[in-house]
Design a protein around this motif. Structure first.
Motif, PDB file in Angstrom:
ATOM      1  N   MET A   1     -34.125  13.160   0.234  1.00 26.14           N
ATOM      2  CA  MET A   1     -33.584  11.951   0.832  1.00 26.14           C
ATOM      3  C   MET A   1     -33.189  12.271   2.281  1.00 26.14           C
ATOM      4  O   MET A   1     -32.502  13.262   2.538  1.00 26.14           O
TER       5      MET A   1
ATOM      6  N   ASN B   1     -29.529   9.843   7.314  1.00 32.61           N
ATOM      7  CA  ASN B   1     -29.604   8.680   8.194  1.00 32.61           C
ATOM      8  C   ASN B   1     -28.473   8.709   9.208  1.00 32.61           C
ATOM      9  O   ASN B   1     -27.315   8.932   8.845  1.00 32.61           O
TER      10      ASN B   1
ATOM     11  N   ARG C   1     -33.395  10.680   9.921  1.00 33.70           N
ATOM     12  CA  ARG C   1     -33.909   9.384  10.389  1.00 33.70           C
ATOM     13  C   ARG C   1     -32.829   8.720  11.228  1.00 33.70           C
ATOM     14  O   ARG C   1     -31.716   8.485  10.761  1.00 33.70           O
TER      15      ARG C   1
ATOM     16  N   PHE D   1     -27.327  -3.080   9.460  1.00 29.52           N
ATOM     17  CA  PHE D   1     -27.026  -1.832   8.772  1.00 29.52           C
ATOM     18  C   PHE D   1     -25.737  -1.860   7.963  1.00 29.52           C
ATOM     19  O   PHE D   1     -25.318  -0.834   7.446  1.00 29.52           O
TER      20      PHE D   1
ATOM     21  N   ASP E   1     -28.136  -3.644   1.092  1.00 29.92           N
ATOM     22  CA  ASP E   1     -29.495  -3.121   0.999  1.00 29.92           C
ATOM     23  C   ASP E   1     -29.872  -2.227   2.185  1.00 29.92           C
ATOM     24  O   ASP E   1     -30.990  -1.739   2.270  1.00 29.92           O
TER      25      ASP E   1
ATOM     26  N   PRO F   1     -29.923   1.132   4.662  1.00 37.41           N
ATOM     27  CA  PRO F   1     -29.866   2.575   4.400  1.00 37.41           C
ATOM     28  C   PRO F   1     -28.437   3.086   4.581  1.00 37.41           C
ATOM     29  O   PRO F   1     -27.729   2.631   5.476  1.00 37.41           O
ATOM     30  N   GLN F   2     -28.027   3.993   3.728  1.00 42.68           N
ATOM     31  CA  GLN F   2     -26.686   4.559   3.837  1.00 42.68           C
ATOM     32  C   GLN F   2     -26.671   5.600   4.944  1.00 42.68           C
ATOM     33  O   GLN F   2     -27.505   6.499   4.975  1.00 42.68           O
TER      34      GLN F   2
END
Length: 162
Positions: free
Chosen positions: A1, A4, A35, A73, A77, A79-80
């Motif tokens: 994973m 982020n 990311r 963000f 829904d 990304p964490q």
């Protein structure tokens, strides 16, 4: 994973976009599962042309860059985020939305290159890209998966001082 990282600035047209592109560039070059995203509290709706120019001249992909609201963000829904970095003083002073997961938050301020006199603006953008790029390289080199939030925060503060 992936790890982020969200970079915020008021208009999401210059500094935060430069940071997003540079972090994704370095993560890709280093093979890191990181990311970067960027957003603003009052997005301009466009990435500044000088920001795009200096990124392209440095060989950095700009295809995914867009100016967007930080609300994108903050939803369930989204990304964490592990880290949220503000890069302009006005965004740092604003009341940010709740970020699910309680990310590590730091402020790495940079002067707005858009405010440079018109004849000096291309150089101001390039110098800002270089300064942001150096910090993003240091961030991308961290062993993020092995660091606690406290260790990560300390490392980010050390990068700020360097």
């Amino acid at each position: 994973m992936p790890t982020n990282i969200l970079i915020l600035c008021t208009h999401n047209s210059a500094r935060s976009a430069l940071a997003e592109a540079m972090l994704n560039h370095w993560a890709g070059r280093l093979g890191k599962d990181v990311r970067a995203f960027s957003a603003g509290s009052a997005p301009s709706g466009r990435i500044h042309p000088h920001a795009l120019d200096v990124l392209r001249q440095a060989g950095v992909d700009v295809s995914g860059l867009s100016s967007k609201s930080w609300d994108v963000f903050s939803g369930a829904d989204a990304p964490q985020m592990r880290v949220v970095i503000t890069v302009c003083d006005s965004a740092a002073a604003e009341q940010c939305p709740y970020w699910p997961g309680g990310p590590v938050k730091v402020h790495w301020g940079y002067p707005d290159p858009s405010n440079a006199p018109e004849d000096e603006r291309p150089r101001a953008f390039e110098l800002t890209r270089q300064a942001i790029g150096y910090r993003m390289l240091q961030l991308a080199q961290l062993p993020l998966d092995a660091m606690s939030d406290a260790e990560l925060r300390q490392a980010l503060l050390e990068i700020e001082r360097s």
